[in-house]
Motif scaffolding. Structure first.
Motif, mmCIF file in Angstrom:
data_model
loop_
_atom_site.group_PDB
_atom_site.id
_atom_site.type_symbol
_atom_site.label_atom_id
_atom_site.label_comp_id
_atom_site.label_asym_id
_atom_site.label_seq_id
_atom_site.Cartn_x
_atom_site.Cartn_y
_atom_site.Cartn_z
ATOM 1 N N ARG A 1 0.825 -1.205 0.000
ATOM 2 C CA ARG A 1 0.000 0.000 0.000
ATOM 3 C C ARG A 1 0.869 1.271 0.000
ATOM 4 O O ARG A 1 0.668 2.181 -0.803
ATOM 5 C CB ARG A 1 -0.936 -0.002 1.214
ATOM 6 N N GLU A 2 1.855 1.297 0.891
ATOM 7 C CA GLU A 2 2.752 2.464 0.975
ATOM 8 C C GLU A 2 3.513 2.659 -0.334
ATOM 9 O O GLU A 2 3.693 3.796 -0.802
ATOM 10 C CB GLU A 2 3.745 2.275 2.139
ATOM 11 N N GLU B 1 -6.435 -7.136 -1.025
ATOM 12 C CA GLU B 1 -7.532 -7.339 -0.068
ATOM 13 C C GLU B 1 -8.008 -8.791 -0.073
ATOM 14 O O GLU B 1 -8.799 -9.187 0.780
ATOM 15 C CB GLU B 1 -8.745 -6.457 -0.436
ATOM 16 N N GLU C 1 1.153 4.098 -3.032
ATOM 17 C CA GLU C 1 0.946 5.523 -2.745
ATOM 18 C C GLU C 1 2.158 6.351 -3.184
ATOM 19 O O GLU C 1 2.033 7.405 -3.803
ATOM 20 C CB GLU C 1 0.709 5.739 -1.239
ATOM 21 N N ALA D 1 1.768 -4.380 -7.465
ATOM 22 C CA ALA D 1 1.589 -5.061 -6.184
ATOM 23 C C ALA D 1 2.053 -6.502 -6.319
ATOM 24 O O ALA D 1 1.456 -7.287 -7.053
ATOM 25 C CB ALA D 1 0.115 -5.021 -5.787
#
Ligand code: AMP
Ligand code: ZN
Ligand code: FE
Ligand code: FE
Length: 294
Positions: A53-54, A91, A57, A68
């Motif tokens: 996630r980081e 997720e 971003e 990912a």
């Protein structure tokens, strides 16, 4: 570095952050990629997607495409098999459950290694190792780091050859999942499965690798990390040919770890590779799309 002339690519499909045993935070990994002129990187930490996630971003912040990904150790004897998953839905429940299972295996294993190190006369505690990992997922490189800081070894490599490597006296194996299971988990998370650094596997001949590649293709692996900093340029060329023949696509990755592996640079994995970055991205995305429809 194994190559005579160094070719720095604008992409890298194999990088580690401090979410596993790399030295840079996910954000700083992406920042470095930008500074070094890379346009696409996949974050592929060992057995965890905690840094994704980081990194994604940061990709938006710095203008780098971040894929990912993950690198998972597979139950395979004898030797080492690592599988990378790309374009993951982070997720996805099944993926998260599988990673939790693997992480528990690590938690069970770490104190056993520490015990063996203590028995070998090395003064090292779990607390010191946790500190070296900064509270993130612990790997053997963190133990090596502590051993280096306490002058038991002259570098990380020596910590492995003398103590921590698979053939060394303080090695403890960890529970893993099978290739079939892992591939199905990656696919269920909308991802693509790629065999990492095939040259690290305990095969020698072209024929042995042909057989391996046919077998993994059967399980649903779609690509081969033909180009890797773990390979010689001759191996790079051989794996690219074998992948072409088998109808697998080829990726390239450095296995960058920052200071943990100081001689590996981002984007460096071949003397020359003939990978066309945008075509490869298209091919990979196509694979996920095809799967969605079929
Ligand atoms: P672990 O996650 O505890 O299984 O440790 C895996 C990490 O150890 C990976 O980053 C490997 O590159 C590193 N590693 C494994 N074998 C060696 C070795 N012989 N020398 C240096 N690093 C190694
Ligand atoms: Zn690593
Ligand atoms: Fe690996
Ligand atoms: Fe790796």
């Amino acid at each position: 570095m194994l190559f005579k002339t160094i070719m720095k690519e604008k992409f890298d499909f194999h990088t580690h952050s401090a979410a596993s045993d790399g030295s840079l935070s996910p954000r700083n990994l992406v920042k470095k990629a930008k500074e070094e002129g890379l346009e696409i990187i996949a974050i592929t930490d060992h057995d965890t997607i905690a840094g994704v996630r980081e990194a994604v971003e940061a990709g938006k912040e710095f203008g780098v495409t971040v894929i990912a990904g993950v690198e998972i150790s597979i139950d395979f004897e004898p030797g080492t098999m690592h599988l990378c998953g790309y374009f993951l839905d982070i997720e996805n429940q099944q993926l998260n459950n599988a990673l939790r299972y693997i992480q528990q295996a690590r938690l069970d294993r770490n104190p056993q290694i520490i015990d063996k190190l203590n028995q070998a006369g090395i003064d090292i505690t779990m607390g010191e190792v946790q500190e070296a990992a900064q509270g993130k997922q612990i790997g053997r490189p963190h133990m090596a780091k502590v051993m280096l800081a306490k002058n038991y070894v002259k570098d990380i490599k020596e910590a492995f050859t003398k103590y921590l490597a698979k053939e060394a006296p303080c090695y403890v194996d960890k529970r893993r999942l099978t290739l079939e299971k892992e591939v199905s988990i990656i696919k269920n998370a909308n991802g693509i499965a790629v065999l990492a650094h095939p040259g690290e596997m305990p095969f020698e001949t072209n024929e042995e690798y042909k057989k391996l590649i046919a077998d993994i293709k059967e399980t649903g692996v779609q690509g081969l990390e033909s180009y890797s900093s773990h390979h010689t340029q001759e191996e790079n060329v051989m794996f690219k040919q074998l992948a072409d023949q088998a109808g697998l696509f080829s990726t390239g990755g450095s296995d960058f770890h920052g200071k943990t592996k100081p001689d590996v640079e981002l984007g460096v994995f071949a003397e020359s590779s003939d990978i066309e970055m945008n075509a490869l991205m298209e091919k990979m995305k196509q694979s996920t799309k095809l799967k969605e429809n079929g």
